[in-house]
Structures are given as structure tokens and as C-alpha cells.
Design a protein around this motif. Structure first.
Motif, PDB file in Angstrom:
ATOM      1  N   LYS A   1       0.819  -1.219   0.000  1.00  0.00           N
ATOM      2  CA  LYS A   1       0.000   0.000   0.000  1.00  0.00           C
ATOM      3  C   LYS A   1       0.853   1.270   0.000  1.00  0.00           C
ATOM      4  CE  LYS A   1      -3.436  -2.608   2.617  1.00  0.00           C
ATOM      5  NZ  LYS A   1      -4.168  -2.731   3.914  1.00  0.00           N
ATOM      6  N   GLY A   2       1.901   1.249  -0.806  1.00  0.00           N
ATOM      7  CA  GLY A   2       2.753   2.437  -0.890  1.00  0.00           C
ATOM      8  C   GLY A   2       3.920   2.376   0.080  1.00  0.00           C
ATOM      9  N   ILE A   3       4.730   1.323   0.010  1.00  0.00           N
ATOM     10  CA  ILE A   3       5.831   1.167   0.960  1.00  0.00           C
ATOM     11  C   ILE A   3       7.108   1.832   0.433  1.00  0.00           C
ATOM     12  CG2 ILE A   3       4.865  -0.989   1.830  1.00  0.00           C
ATOM     13  CD1 ILE A   3       7.197  -2.449   0.410  1.00  0.00           C
ATOM     14  N   SER A   4       7.895   2.360   1.367  1.00  0.00           N
ATOM     15  CA  SER A   4       9.164   3.007   1.037  1.00  0.00           C
ATOM     16  C   SER A   4      10.213   2.598   2.065  1.00  0.00           C
ATOM     17  CB  SER A   4       9.025   4.535   1.044  1.00  0.00           C
ATOM     18  OG  SER A   4       8.057   4.977   0.116  1.00  0.00           O
ATOM     19  N   PHE A   5      11.408   2.285   1.603  1.00  0.00           N
ATOM     20  CA  PHE A   5      12.540   2.038   2.489  1.00  0.00           C
ATOM     21  C   PHE A   5      13.826   2.075   1.688  1.00  0.00           C
ATOM     22  CE2 PHE A   5      11.116  -2.216   1.174  1.00  0.00           C
ATOM     23  CZ  PHE A   5      12.308  -2.794   0.734  1.00  0.00           C
ATOM     24  N   GLU A   6      14.933   2.239   2.401  1.00  0.00           N
ATOM     25  CA  GLU A   6      16.246   2.262   1.774  1.00  0.00           C
ATOM     26  C   GLU A   6      17.168   1.278   2.489  1.00  0.00           C
ATOM     27  OE1 GLU A   6      16.168   7.033   0.575  1.00  0.00           O
ATOM     28  OE2 GLU A   6      17.458   6.318   2.203  1.00  0.00           O
ATOM     29  N   VAL A   7      17.968   0.566   1.706  1.00  0.00           N
ATOM     30  CA  VAL A   7      18.987  -0.323   2.246  1.00  0.00           C
ATOM     31  C   VAL A   7      20.333   0.247   1.837  1.00  0.00           C
ATOM     32  CG1 VAL A   7      19.918  -2.668   2.293  1.00  0.00           C
ATOM     33  CG2 VAL A   7      17.443  -2.306   2.038  1.00  0.00           C
ATOM     34  N   GLU A   8      21.133   0.618   2.818  1.00  0.00           N
ATOM     35  CA  GLU A   8      22.428   1.218   2.524  1.00  0.00           C
ATOM     36  C   GLU A   8      23.468   0.138   2.223  1.00  0.00           C
ATOM     37  OE1 GLU A   8      23.321   3.575   5.932  1.00  0.00           O
ATOM     38  OE2 GLU A   8      21.686   5.005   5.572  1.00  0.00           O
ATOM     39  N   GLN A   9      24.447   0.490   1.407  1.00  0.00           N
ATOM     40  CA  GLN A   9      25.527  -0.449   1.116  1.00  0.00           C
ATOM     41  C   GLN A   9      26.239  -0.822   2.420  1.00  0.00           C
ATOM     42  OE1 GLN A   9      28.156   0.495  -2.179  1.00  0.00           O
ATOM     43  NE2 GLN A   9      26.525   1.611  -3.231  1.00  0.00           N
ATOM     44  N   GLY A  10      26.456  -2.119   2.604  1.00  0.00           N
ATOM     45  CA  GLY A  10      27.097  -2.592   3.832  1.00  0.00           C
ATOM     46  C   GLY A  10      26.128  -2.968   4.923  1.00  0.00           C
ATOM     47  N   ASP A  11      24.831  -2.755   4.696  1.00  0.00           N
ATOM     48  CA  ASP A  11      23.803  -3.159   5.668  1.00  0.00           C
ATOM     49  C   ASP A  11      23.629  -4.674   5.685  1.00  0.00           C
ATOM     50  OD1 ASP A  11      23.008  -0.701   6.653  1.00  0.00           O
ATOM     51  OD2 ASP A  11      21.242  -0.525   5.363  1.00  0.00           O
ATOM     52  N   ILE A  12      23.244  -5.193   6.860  1.00  0.00           N
ATOM     53  CA  ILE A  12      22.498  -6.449   6.921  1.00  0.00           C
ATOM     54  C   ILE A  12      21.106  -6.005   7.360  1.00  0.00           C
ATOM     55  CG2 ILE A  12      22.249  -8.746   7.900  1.00  0.00           C
ATOM     56  CD1 ILE A  12      25.180  -8.866   8.388  1.00  0.00           C
ATOM     57  N   PHE A  13      20.220  -5.946   6.403  1.00  0.00           N
ATOM     58  CA  PHE A  13      18.918  -5.297   6.577  1.00  0.00           C
ATOM     59  C   PHE A  13      17.858  -6.366   6.847  1.00  0.00           C
ATOM     60  CE2 PHE A  13      14.974  -3.354   5.151  1.00  0.00           C
ATOM     61  CZ  PHE A  13      15.082  -2.044   5.592  1.00  0.00           C
ATOM     62  N   GLY A  14      17.229  -6.298   7.997  1.00  0.00           N
ATOM     63  CA  GLY A  14      16.197  -7.250   8.366  1.00  0.00           C
ATOM     64  C   GLY A  14      14.833  -6.819   7.861  1.00  0.00           C
ATOM     65  N   PHE A  15      14.163  -7.699   7.137  1.00  0.00           N
ATOM     66  CA  PHE A  15      12.828  -7.416   6.602  1.00  0.00           C
ATOM     67  C   PHE A  15      11.876  -8.394   7.267  1.00  0.00           C
ATOM     68  CE2 PHE A  15       9.804  -7.272   2.832  1.00  0.00           C
ATOM     69  CZ  PHE A  15       9.461  -5.941   3.017  1.00  0.00           C
ATOM     70  N   ILE A  16      11.052  -7.899   8.173  1.00  0.00           N
ATOM     71  CA  ILE A  16      10.254  -8.766   9.027  1.00  0.00           C
ATOM     72  C   ILE A  16       8.773  -8.431   8.925  1.00  0.00           C
ATOM     73  CG2 ILE A  16      12.153  -9.164  10.654  1.00  0.00           C
ATOM     74  CD1 ILE A  16      10.966  -7.060  12.490  1.00  0.00           C
ATOM     75  N   GLY A  17       7.954  -9.384   9.379  1.00  0.00           N
ATOM     76  CA  GLY A  17       6.516  -9.165   9.375  1.00  0.00           C
ATOM     77  C   GLY A  17       5.784 -10.497   9.407  1.00  0.00           C
ATOM     78  N   PRO A  18       4.512 -10.484   9.806  1.00  0.00           N
ATOM     79  CA  PRO A  18       3.737 -11.733   9.881  1.00  0.00           C
ATOM     80  C   PRO A  18       3.429 -12.284   8.500  1.00  0.00           C
ATOM     81  CG  PRO A  18       2.321  -9.839  10.291  1.00  0.00           C
ATOM     82  CD  PRO A  18       3.726  -9.303  10.218  1.00  0.00           C
ATOM     83  N   ASN A  19       2.973 -13.523   8.452  1.00  0.00           N
ATOM     84  CA  ASN A  19       2.542 -14.120   7.190  1.00  0.00           C
ATOM     85  C   ASN A  19       1.438 -13.269   6.571  1.00  0.00           C
ATOM     86  OD1 ASN A  19       4.268 -16.323   7.388  1.00  0.00           O
ATOM     87  ND2 ASN A  19       2.782 -17.562   8.506  1.00  0.00           N
ATOM     88  N   GLY A  20       1.522 -13.081   5.272  1.00  0.00           N
ATOM     89  CA  GLY A  20       0.512 -12.293   4.587  1.00  0.00           C
ATOM     90  C   GLY A  20       0.753 -10.803   4.617  1.00  0.00           C
ATOM     91  N   ALA A  21       1.895 -10.380   5.170  1.00  0.00           N
ATOM     92  CA  ALA A  21       2.181  -8.947   5.290  1.00  0.00           C
ATOM     93  C   ALA A  21       2.572  -8.324   3.955  1.00  0.00           C
ATOM     94  CB  ALA A  21       3.299  -8.720   6.304  1.00  0.00           C
ATOM     95  N   GLY A  22       3.114  -9.154   3.036  1.00  0.00           N
ATOM     96  CA  GLY A  22       3.570  -8.637   1.745  1.00  0.00           C
ATOM     97  C   GLY A  22       5.067  -8.783   1.536  1.00  0.00           C
ATOM     98  N   LYS A  23       5.742  -9.532   2.416  1.00  0.00           N
ATOM     99  CA  LYS A  23       7.203  -9.672   2.309  1.00  0.00           C
ATOM    100  C   LYS A  23       7.618 -10.387   1.027  1.00  0.00           C
ATOM    101  CE  LYS A  23       8.072 -11.927   6.119  1.00  0.00           C
ATOM    102  NZ  LYS A  23       6.657 -12.252   6.415  1.00  0.00           N
ATOM    103  N   THR A  24       6.962 -11.512   0.729  1.00  0.00           N
ATOM    104  CA  THR A  24       7.329 -12.287  -0.458  1.00  0.00           C
ATOM    105  C   THR A  24       7.057 -11.489  -1.726  1.00  0.00           C
ATOM    106  OG1 THR A  24       6.927 -14.385   0.656  1.00  0.00           O
ATOM    107  CG2 THR A  24       6.893 -14.409  -1.742  1.00  0.00           C
TER     108      THR A  24
END
Length: 309
Positions: free
Chosen positions: A22-45
Motif C-alpha cells: 500500500k505504498g511502501i518506502s525504504f532504503e537499504v544502505e551499502q554494507g547493511d544487513i537489513f532485516g525485513f520482518i513481518g507476519p505471514n501475509g504482510a507482503g514480504k514475499t
């Protein structure tokens, strides 16, 4: 200023007439280990499939190393592990890596293959077939496959799912090594909050197609300002007691663990308020302990608040 490995701006995506993102925004910086979390059905896949160029977004923009995710050059900069390990059982570790290397580079570089097998601790099993590997070893070989074309970004979906704690530790060490010594960026989707907390420096929490928590993990824990209150009790806790406690929304009760009551109270709630209410409903308080909120507790609190709305 850190350069961006991944940039997502106001991405929207619907599938079968349902708004997934529904209009998501985020940035992953070079050198990050960026965790992407959320319940099933959240839209991660769905988000991961968009980043890999498998789904086209409806609106917004998404780039990897400055290139649109649909661009072939962006895809070459990404290594990934999703939907199982994707290995060929009847092929050796080396043969699996040679096959994937040819897909990306159209030629075999045995030196590079040897390097990634060494990196994941499988150099001594290089000529063994994948079908002889344990689950943890298969995951390490899948990581090697993701690295064999020397990508700048790794996208990993539940890379430690279904493997034992020792194998999980192996994967964590490899990922830290990849970032620190190989100068890679890791986008890491997982349901394991403890694991994310141990390895990730920045996170985004996705729930119902929206980003609910985002930023540096240490800073988020401070900003949330929520301590966990653990109440030890020898009383039997029945459903009537719980129902009365749950009515006090600002107490932040969220679960019973090992016979103890766990709360993440609002900032204006005093510990004595909670104790008095527990005593009032007939729960005997033996001991009270406070500690800083963990990622799991922040996650549970946010998801619970969303469910209450």
C-alpha cells in the motif's frame, strides 16, 4: 553519506483485486544487513519478488545499485536464496556452482568457485553430490550459489528456516563475513526475531502491506521507549483474570511465558498501577522485573496494536 544498495519509493502492488503493498518506502544502505520482518501475509514475499524483477509493481519505483529492478544489469548485481535451496541433487557442489555461474557469466571460473566454497566452509565437500548434504550444508551451498557471480547485493528469504541452531550460527557467521570482508549488502527476510536482532543493523517491519517500523535497530529500541515488565506469580491465572487485565489497554499485556505475565506498558503507566490491578483481580505478585524491549517484543506490540484496530 552512505550509498544506497536498494531504494524502494511508494511501491504499490495488487494481486487478484487485493492490495498487497500500500505504498511502501525504504532504503537499504551499502554494507547493511537489513532485516525485513513481518507476519505471514504482510507482503514480504511480494516485495522480494518485485526486487528480483519477478513481479512488476503497479506504481512507485524500486532500484538496486541505482538501476531499476526490471533492468537486466540490476539483476546481475543480485544473488538470492528464496523458496528452498534450488539445488540439483544429482550434481556435485562444484557442478551446481558451475551451472549457475554459466547462467550469469557464460563461462566457468574455477578460482571463483573455489573461493566461495571456502567462504561457506564446503571446500572439503566440493566433489560430493548435493543429495549427501545435511539441511544446513545445503543452505550454505545455496549461499555459495548466490555468491558465485560476485553480486553486490544478496536477497535472502528465510535462509535459516528448518535448520538446527548450530547450522543457524554457521549461516550468521558467513553473512557477517560476507558483509565485513567481501563488502556485500544483505537483505534478510526472516520470522526469527532473535536471529534478526543478532545480525541486522537496520530493519523494516511490514504489516498488512504497510511499513510500521523502520530504521537503525538500536535507535528504534530507544525511540520505542517500551520496557518489558515481567511479573512472576505463583497464582493460578485463569481466563477471567486475563480478560480483566486485557481491558487495560495501556498496560500492554501480551502473553504468558513460563507462568509469568509479560507487559509492555505505555509510558504513563506506573509499575505500581499494574501490580495493584493484578492484586485486585486476585493474582498474587511474587516478583517484578524490568528489561529493555527486544525486537521480538517491539514486533509483538506493533502487530498486536494493528490487530486491535
Amino acid at each position: 553519506m552512505h550509498k544506497l544498495a536498494i531504494e524502494v519509493k511508494d511501491i504499490k502492488k495488487s494481486l487478484q483485486d487485493r492490495d498487497i503493498l500500500k505504498g511502501i518506502s525504504f532504503e537499504v544502505e551499502q554494507g547493511d544487513i537489513f532485516g525485513f520482518i513481518g507476519p505471514n501475509g504482510a507482503g514480504k514475499t511480494t516485495t522480494i519478488r518485485i526486487l528480483l524483477g519477478l513481479y512488476k509493481y503497479d506504481s512507485g519505483s524500486a532500484t538496486i545499485m541505482g538501476r531499476d529492478v526490471a533492468d537486466d544489469e540490476a539483476r546481475k548485481k543480485v544473488g538470492f536464496v528464496i523458496d528452498g535451496d534450488g539445488l540439483y541433487d544429482n550434481m556435485t557442489a562444484i557442478a551446481n556452482l558451475e551451472y549457475y555461474q554459466m547462467i550469469y557469466e557464460k563461462s566457468v571460473d574455477k578460482k571463483k568457485i573455489g573461493k566461495v566454497l571456502e567462504l561457506v566452509g564446503l571446500a572439503d565437500r566440493a566433489r560430493d553430490k548435493a543429495q549427501t548434504f545435511s539441511k544446513g550444508m545445503r543452505q550454505r551451498l545455496a549461499l555459495a550459489r548466490a555468491l558465485v557471480h560476485d553480486p553486490e547485493v544478496l536477497i535472502l528469504d528465510e535462509p535459516t528456516s528448518g535448520i538446527d541452531p548450530s547450522a543457524q550460527l554457521d549461516i550468521r557467521k558467513i553473512l557477517l563475513d560476507i558483509v565485513q570482508n567481501e563488502k556485500k549488502t544483505v537483505f534478510f527476510s526472516s520470522h526469527n526475531m532473535d536471529e534478526v536482532q543478532k545480525i541486522c543493523n537496520r530493519i523494516a517491519l511490514l504489516d498488512k502491506g504497510e511499513i510500521k517500523l523502520y530504521g537503525h535497530l538500536d535507535e528504534l529500541r530507544k525511540q520505542m521507549g517500551k520496557n518489558v515488565l515481567t511479573v512472576h506469580t505463583s497464582s493460578e491465572i485463569n481466563q477471567d483474570n486475563l480478560d480483566e487485565i486485557k481491558q487495560k489497554k495501556d498496560f500492554g499485556f501480551y502473553k504468558i511465558q513460563d507462568g509469568n505475565l509479560l507487559f509492555t506498558p505505555s509510558i504513563n503507566v506506573k509499575t505500581s498501577d499494574i501490580i495493584n490491578q493484578l492484586v485486585k483481580v486476585g493474582i498474587e505478585v511474587d516478583e517484578v522485573a524490568k528489561k529493555e524491549s527486544s525486537l521480538e517484543e517491539m514486533y509483538n506490540n506493533i502487530v498486536r496494536e494493528a490487530e486491535d484496530k
